[in-house]
Design an enzyme around this catalytic site. Structure first.
Site: not given
Length: 363
Positions: A35, A134, A259, A307
């Site tokens: 998955k 769950r 930053y 980023m």
């Protein structure tokens, strides 16, 4: 120079890990959990590694129907199991048409099966809530739900049985032993195949291995236990996340970088800028000092992850140059360690890579 950033996926490592898990659970079949895009390693990449004559998983576990259909379209003929089951009655014919097993963990899924008109029955794994709380049918409801499944013409017989552990990654926690005991007491004398063990249970709770094991993270060479490492279980990391230096510059003592300018150099040094950032899935919250691997040594991240870039302190005597490879994690730097430094788990790091990262299968 190869494109960057990229995740280099080792076919040999994945195949080695499958064989190692078979050694650990010699009497169990293997439901390889693929998955989340094969835990970030590429869904078809992993499936193709594990459908060869010499290295064959007995089945594949998936979270979404779309993942299962992608495997069928890619030519994978092995058993497929939807670990969360179906959510729409209209999906049930697809299970029949593509020979996909499904989990039933809630009465609503049973109702869909009872009401559907299908050309042939579906193979079902009834999930029991043995303590995870769950997904799963409660032990007090189990008998009635099982009897309804047994009476349903759309369900293949025998019905298979499963559960999931809450604390298997804590080898000293007695909860797993209790879950095993409660599951075994609930399904005593019933036929049908059973699966209990995820990666952690496969490694640490051999009494849970049953007919099938369901390894996920261990298949990719990563330990499921905090503070542990895959190599301690003779597993090999399958992913190396790599990029390159795109700048190297002199940096004076007392000068900030990045930053917020919150990191300043305690000495004259050389900084390197690496072409990877949170836009690629590398966590923005990686703290100062998180290591990366450059030319045979660890160097620390300094300043904030951006980023598209992060900055590392190469050291005042560094001879690294633009274009040199940088490993963010892999064989030289365990992803488990990087995750611990960042305050997360290795599962999150390998599965959250964005499409900007090229996933490259290598032998």
């Amino acid at each position: 120079m190869k494109p960057f950033p990229r995740a280099e996926i080792s076919q040999q490592a994945i195949q080695h890990n499958l064989q190692r898990l078979k050694q650990i659970a010699p009497n169990s079949k293997v439901m390889a959990v693929v998955k989340a895009n094969g835990y970030g390693h590429g869904l078809l990449n992993v499936a193709n590694c594990l459908t060869t004559t010499e290295h064959r998983a007995d089945g594949f576990g998936l979270a979404r129907l779309e993942e299962a259909l992608q495997l069928r379209e890619g030519g994978v003929n092995a058993k497929l199991l939807l670990l969360e089951g179906c959510f729409r009655q209209s999906d049930l014919p697809l299970l029949v048409n593509h020979d996909i097993d499904t989990v039933v963990h809630h009465e609503s899924q049973l109702v869909m099966l009872e009401q559907a008109e299908l050309s042939s029955p579906v193979s079902v794994w009834l999930k029991i809530d043995s303590g995870m709380h769950r997904l799963g049918i409660g032990i007090d409801e189990f008998k009635s739900i099982y009897q309804r499944l047994a009476s349903c013409s759309n369900v293949k017989k025998p019905i298979n049985l499963m559960t999931h552990f809450a604390c298997a990654d804590e080898p000293d926690n007695p909860m797993t032993a209790k879950q095993i005991a409660d599951f075994e007491a609930t399904v005593a004398h019933l036929t049908g195949e059973q699966t209990l063990a995820n990666s952690a249970a496969t490694l640490f709770w051999p009494q849970s291995q049953a007919d099938w094991i369901r390894p996920g993270i261990a298949l990719y060479g990563v330990s499921p236990v905090t503070g542990d490492r895959g190599y301690q279980h003779q597993l090999i990391p399958a992913m190396e996340l790599v990029s390159n230096l795109i700048a190297v510059r002199e940096h004076k003592q007392g000068q900030p970088v990045g930053y917020g300018a919150y990191w300043t150099a305690p000495r004259d040094t050389r900084l390197g800028v690496v072409a990877i950032g949170y836009g690629d899935g590398y966590p923005r919250n990686a703290p100062e000092g998180t290591p990366v691997w450059v030319n045979g040594r660890r160097v620390p991240i300094v300043g904030r992850v951006s980023m598209d870039m992060l900055t590392v302190d190469l050291g005042p005597d560094a001879t690294d140059v633009v274009g040199d490879n940088v490993q963010l994690w892999g064989k030289s730097l365990a992803v488990e360690e990087v995750a611990e430094r960042i305050g997360t788990i290795a599962y999150e790091l390998v599965t959250k890579l964005t499409p900007r990262v090229i996933v490259d299968l290598i032998e």
